[in-house]
Design a protein around this motif. Sequence first.
Motif, PDB file in Angstrom:
ATOM      1  N   GLU A  82       0.843  -1.195   0.000  1.00  0.00           N
ATOM      2  CA  GLU A  82       0.000   0.000   0.000  1.00  0.00           C
ATOM      3  C   GLU A  82       0.878   1.245   0.000  1.00  0.00           C
ATOM      4  OE1 GLU A  82      -3.347   2.301   2.732  1.00  0.00           O
ATOM      5  OE2 GLU A  82      -1.928   0.896   3.630  1.00  0.00           O
ATOM      6  N   ILE A  83       0.518   2.226  -0.828  1.00  0.00           N
ATOM      7  CA  ILE A  83       1.183   3.517  -0.811  1.00  0.00           C
ATOM      8  C   ILE A  83       0.117   4.616  -0.704  1.00  0.00           C
ATOM      9  CG2 ILE A  83       3.235   2.806  -2.096  1.00  0.00           C
ATOM     10  CD1 ILE A  83       1.959   4.069  -4.606  1.00  0.00           C
ATOM     11  N   GLN A  84       0.574   5.801  -0.363  1.00  0.00           N
ATOM     12  CA  GLN A  84      -0.316   6.953  -0.229  1.00  0.00           C
ATOM     13  C   GLN A  84       0.020   7.939  -1.348  1.00  0.00           C
ATOM     14  OE1 GLN A  84      -2.627   7.184   2.459  1.00  0.00           O
ATOM     15  NE2 GLN A  84      -2.003   5.080   2.856  1.00  0.00           N
ATOM     16  N   TYR A  85      -0.897   8.072  -2.295  1.00  0.00           N
ATOM     17  CA  TYR A  85      -0.704   8.936  -3.455  1.00  0.00           C
ATOM     18  C   TYR A  85      -1.398  10.272  -3.196  1.00  0.00           C
ATOM     19  CZ  TYR A  85      -2.492  10.532  -8.094  1.00  0.00           C
ATOM     20  OH  TYR A  85      -2.888  11.265  -9.181  1.00  0.00           O
ATOM     21  N   THR A  86      -0.655  11.359  -3.362  1.00  0.00           N
ATOM     22  CA  THR A  86      -1.188  12.693  -3.089  1.00  0.00           C
ATOM     23  C   THR A  86      -1.341  13.455  -4.398  1.00  0.00           C
ATOM     24  OG1 THR A  86      -0.010  12.687  -0.977  1.00  0.00           O
ATOM     25  CG2 THR A  86      -0.881  14.807  -1.741  1.00  0.00           C
ATOM     26  N   PRO A  87      -2.546  13.496  -4.961  1.00  0.00           N
ATOM     27  CA  PRO A  87      -2.734  14.182  -6.244  1.00  0.00           C
ATOM     28  C   PRO A  87      -2.497  15.681  -6.117  1.00  0.00           C
ATOM     29  CG  PRO A  87      -4.846  13.511  -5.324  1.00  0.00           C
ATOM     30  CD  PRO A  87      -3.799  12.901  -4.467  1.00  0.00           C
ATOM     31  N   ALA A  88      -1.980  16.266  -7.196  1.00  0.00           N
ATOM     32  CA  ALA A  88      -1.656  17.692  -7.184  1.00  0.00           C
ATOM     33  C   ALA A  88      -2.899  18.561  -7.249  1.00  0.00           C
ATOM     34  CB  ALA A  88      -0.730  18.021  -8.357  1.00  0.00           C
ATOM     35  N   ARG A  89      -3.983  18.029  -7.820  1.00  0.00           N
ATOM     36  CA  ARG A  89      -5.208  18.828  -7.949  1.00  0.00           C
ATOM     37  C   ARG A  89      -6.406  17.906  -8.090  1.00  0.00           C
ATOM     38  NH1 ARG A  89      -6.523  19.683 -13.600  1.00  0.00           N
ATOM     39  NH2 ARG A  89      -4.980  18.653 -14.921  1.00  0.00           N
ATOM     40  N   HIS A 121      -7.046  23.233 -21.413  1.00  0.00           N
ATOM     41  CA  HIS A 121      -6.721  24.428 -20.632  1.00  0.00           C
ATOM     42  C   HIS A 121      -6.242  24.152 -19.205  1.00  0.00           C
ATOM     43  CE1 HIS A 121      -6.906  28.670 -19.573  1.00  0.00           C
ATOM     44  NE2 HIS A 121      -7.640  28.365 -18.516  1.00  0.00           N
ATOM     45  N   LEU A 122      -6.958  23.315 -18.455  1.00  0.00           N
ATOM     46  CA  LEU A 122      -6.662  23.168 -17.032  1.00  0.00           C
ATOM     47  C   LEU A 122      -5.384  22.379 -16.759  1.00  0.00           C
ATOM     48  CD1 LEU A 122     -10.248  22.407 -15.643  1.00  0.00           C
ATOM     49  CD2 LEU A 122      -9.066  24.618 -15.713  1.00  0.00           C
ATOM     50  N   ALA A 123      -5.106  21.357 -17.567  1.00  0.00           N
ATOM     51  CA  ALA A 123      -3.958  20.489 -17.317  1.00  0.00           C
ATOM     52  C   ALA A 123      -2.646  21.260 -17.442  1.00  0.00           C
ATOM     53  CB  ALA A 123      -3.967  19.307 -18.280  1.00  0.00           C
ATOM     54  N   ARG A 124      -1.773  21.076 -16.468  1.00  0.00           N
ATOM     55  CA  ARG A 124      -0.474  21.765 -16.475  1.00  0.00           C
ATOM     56  C   ARG A 124       0.633  20.885 -17.041  1.00  0.00           C
ATOM     57  NH1 ARG A 124      -4.873  23.131 -13.057  1.00  0.00           N
ATOM     58  NH2 ARG A 124      -4.333  24.766 -11.544  1.00  0.00           N
ATOM     59  N   VAL A 125       0.472  19.581 -16.988  1.00  0.00           N
ATOM     60  CA  VAL A 125       1.467  18.565 -17.355  1.00  0.00           C
ATOM     61  C   VAL A 125       2.614  18.567 -16.340  1.00  0.00           C
ATOM     62  CG1 VAL A 125       2.934  17.548 -19.142  1.00  0.00           C
ATOM     63  CG2 VAL A 125       0.825  18.733 -19.787  1.00  0.00           C
ATOM     64  N   VAL A 126       3.178  19.742 -16.083  1.00  0.00           N
ATOM     65  CA  VAL A 126       4.106  19.914 -14.956  1.00  0.00           C
ATOM     66  C   VAL A 126       3.587  21.076 -14.119  1.00  0.00           C
ATOM     67  CG1 VAL A 126       6.445  20.535 -14.242  1.00  0.00           C
ATOM     68  CG2 VAL A 126       6.109  18.976 -16.175  1.00  0.00           C
ATOM     69  N   MET A 127       3.415  20.837 -12.822  1.00  0.00           N
ATOM     70  CA  MET A 127       2.926  21.881 -11.915  1.00  0.00           C
ATOM     71  C   MET A 127       4.081  22.780 -11.487  1.00  0.00           C
ATOM     72  SD  MET A 127      -0.403  21.244 -11.338  1.00  0.00           S
ATOM     73  CE  MET A 127      -0.839  22.033  -9.789  1.00  0.00           C
ATOM     74  N   ALA A 128       3.787  24.046 -11.300  1.00  0.00           N
ATOM     75  CA  ALA A 128       4.729  24.995 -10.703  1.00  0.00           C
ATOM     76  C   ALA A 128       3.979  25.711  -9.594  1.00  0.00           C
ATOM     77  CB  ALA A 128       5.243  25.975 -11.740  1.00  0.00           C
ATOM     78  N   ARG A 140       8.308  25.367  -6.643  1.00  0.00           N
ATOM     79  CA  ARG A 140       8.580  23.936  -6.789  1.00  0.00           C
ATOM     80  C   ARG A 140       7.925  23.423  -8.070  1.00  0.00           C
ATOM     81  NH1 ARG A 140       7.075  20.389  -1.699  1.00  0.00           N
ATOM     82  NH2 ARG A 140       8.969  21.405  -0.932  1.00  0.00           N
ATOM     83  N   ALA A 141       8.612  22.545  -8.780  1.00  0.00           N
ATOM     84  CA  ALA A 141       8.074  21.913  -9.986  1.00  0.00           C
ATOM     85  C   ALA A 141       7.906  20.418  -9.734  1.00  0.00           C
ATOM     86  CB  ALA A 141       8.998  22.150 -11.177  1.00  0.00           C
ATOM     87  N   TYR A 142       6.793  19.878 -10.207  1.00  0.00           N
ATOM     88  CA  TYR A 142       6.527  18.451 -10.035  1.00  0.00           C
ATOM     89  C   TYR A 142       5.454  18.026 -11.033  1.00  0.00           C
ATOM     90  CZ  TYR A 142       2.973  20.650  -7.029  1.00  0.00           C
ATOM     91  OH  TYR A 142       1.970  21.451  -6.529  1.00  0.00           O
ATOM     92  N   PRO A 143       5.319  16.739 -11.295  1.00  0.00           N
ATOM     93  CA  PRO A 143       4.346  16.291 -12.300  1.00  0.00           C
ATOM     94  C   PRO A 143       2.917  16.666 -11.920  1.00  0.00           C
ATOM     95  CG  PRO A 143       5.910  14.540 -11.824  1.00  0.00           C
ATOM     96  CD  PRO A 143       6.147  15.610 -10.801  1.00  0.00           C
ATOM     97  N   ASP A 144       2.168  17.076 -12.906  1.00  0.00           N
ATOM     98  CA  ASP A 144       0.742  17.318 -12.737  1.00  0.00           C
ATOM     99  C   ASP A 144       0.054  15.964 -12.554  1.00  0.00           C
ATOM    100  OD1 ASP A 144      -1.875  18.172 -12.850  1.00  0.00           O
ATOM    101  OD2 ASP A 144      -1.826  18.765 -14.966  1.00  0.00           O
TER     102      ASP A 144
END
Length: 895
Positions: free
Chosen positions: A74-81, A183-190, A198-202
Amino acid sequence: MSTVDSFKSKSTLDVGAQSYEIYRLDAVKGSEKLPFSLKVLLENLLRTEDGANITKKHIEALAQWDAKAEPSTEIQYTPARVVMQDFTGVPCIVDLATMREAVKELGGDPSKINPLAPAELVIDHSVQIDAFGTEQAIERNMDIEYQRNGERYQFLRWGQTAFDDFKVVPPGMGIVHQVNIEHLARVVMAREVDGVKRAYPDTLVGTDSHTTMVNGLGVLGWGVGGIEAEAAMLGQPVSMLIPRVVGFKLTGEIPSGVTATDVVLTITDMLRQHGVVGKFVEFYGEGVTAVPLANRATIGNMSPEFGSTAAIFPIDDVTLDYLKLTGRSEEQIALVEAYCKEQGLWHDPKNEVEYSEYLELDLSTVVPSIAGPKRPQDRIELSDAKSQFAKDLPNYTKPGEEAKSVPVKMGDGREFELTNGSVAIASITSCTNTSNPSVMMAAGLLARNARKRGLNSKPWVKTSIAPGSRVVTDYYEKSGLLEDLEALNFFVVGYGCATCIGNSGPLEPEISQTIQDNDLVVTAVLSGNRNFEGRISPDVKMNYLASPPLVIAYALAGSMDFDFESQPLGKDADGVDVYLKDIWPTPEEVESVIETSIDTEMFDSKYSTIFDGDERWQAIETPEGNLFAWDENSTYVRKPNYFDGMSLEPDAVADVKGARVLAKLGDSVTTDHISPAGSFKADTPAGQYLVANGVERKDFNSYGSRRGNHEVMVRGTFANIRLQNQLLDGVQGGFTRDFTQEGAPQTTIYDAAMNYQKAGTPLVVLGGKEYGSGSSRDWAAKGTKLLGVAAVIAESFERIHRSNLIGMGVLPLQFPAGENAESLGLDGTEVFDIEGITELNSGTTPKTLHVTATKEDGQKVEFDAVVRIDTPGEADYYRNGGILQYVLRQLVKKD
């Protein structure tokens, strides 16, 4: 030595003049060999490691992933949005508003109930096709939409001001998934964190199963129930097992005459047969670079139909080109490219990774297809469509009545014959295909060619186009194809999820009456992703999925009892037979029109004001304040009772004693069967409630639009008109036997459940395979809970509904392997005892529970049911009576 080098995991990435903090994947040994999707998960764990919920052990388990092993960690996944549509989003915001009040009652700070991650809601599920076939249809439908949904929209406008980091895209702007990719998808979040950029995957979760459409952009995300989405908004990670990943290799090229829809129906068929429930699907190989972004999104969109959690494509130049086309900033595009190349997330077909399972499709072998008459995985080659219809028709009509034909006279003078198989609805609709210019332009060109040859849609067909984005209308107008579509009676009726969600609107009265009076089996053809029973229209029994150009073709043919190869669609002005092959556009024609008709300015102009809305939206009076002022007279938005009498500590979990069966159901019972989204009649429990509250029949709207009112929704649970409750013989709909009454008479499921609650009798539901497949419909779990169901015992569950049941405190159990209700001799008249649940009170989750079903003659059937509480996190939710109760208690205790 540890797999993770903590000192090297945090680093800086310079892109132009901007510096970003990143968590380096190459600081984790083994990361380079992981599939793309698992690399995204690995970065998520690396960045959110806290030594408690997420530890180095979790990171190492993912880095050392065994492709062949069964999921166990089991892992804990934290979605960016979080992204939402309004049918599922309104109850989310209702729940958050209610949680604020519950926190206050428990002595906490109500403002703590606030999205901690960006949350965006797109109002796209409420437009219905009341008007069609005219230029005024779209304005008329939007006027009606606002009249019907004013209370809901006012509530959402309040939410936009009351909650931080929550945005609403008003009605008429497009379908959530298309707005997401465009429009909404960032692909990479900033994002700024503690003063550092901080930059990380969307990444994301969405309150719609087709959230996976964004997988086409290389963004990892999937659909969850509104219950899980609310928890994610409040900072709770999503508990999951590290999944198996299916590698799907694409080779070859799509042949002429074949569309992206045909490809996706073929892939759906292949993957459903292979079995990918609970797995990730990842597309790889040299052939990926030849797949246009729109086709990738179309394939990703159908992930729920083949059952996978996600169906993702890697990031490459095709991704960047799409970001440029859709108007993303130069800075954002540069960040996506730099970050993905730095982190090893850029597609390299030469980099061989190991997958759990492998599949391959040569695109050159795909043939034109449709799917139906009731499931998206039931693919039919177009050449076999007529013969397959003939085979399926007897399942829907009485013996000897297959060839029934009835004359119809319309008020405007039209006269025609309606037969079994007549196409009553032909709709270019839904996120799946209206995002894809190749199939939309093909439909327009087919209309142009048909118009030139003097063809028209049949007079009994309700025709419509509901694009996923206003950009579609722009390119239709620029190419001149809108005029050709309108000439065939295909007018734009709105921008939203219309026919596919059951918002097809009423058929013309004379047609509807003829169908009902004569029990005709008419059909619907739509370019959607869902064709489940009772979903599209109450008048239509057989529903088929098809590409947009085939929707046009079937409107021209007027019947499913039609062979496009041997039967002409009509004659031209010279009396020459016109066949489908004569008017089908070539790939070169389609590509030429796309190149000259679509540009970035279209996206810039439409999305620059995406959150503003029209004058209707701006005219809505918006309440103020942190707490919502509930209107006791509202029939749309009411304060639910989930938290009534809630204490700071949960009650102990108890075994289930003396339960009765509310419903005994077969295989492939969907969330549409459990919680329908479409229209309902005045004699249903939901209709009776609204009538009693002064609502006229014409103002009922739909179940989906009433999701903010638990009183309507609990009455609509298990109320689908096509539901087959095996406690009754030959009866369809929301009915059951009521064992609280002498002789156990037939009554509605709602009324029976209320009688059981008065008697203090818990309930169980018996199901078959794939219980809860379909849309991520939270009310399918909420309604089940409010009816008093303590446990659902099924042969197997679809992912989202199983987790939603736990999220509402309902126990999901599976029959022993190879067993089901029939093999165990259960007919639903038994009294059920379920023992062993109390082990959860000691912090352990039992693998099985002992079930005893006692028949009316005293005979006992005993078996050990498998407990489908799959993770410790889910056990915590169940112990607390649900995920929202768990989150609420945690927040108050921290306060």
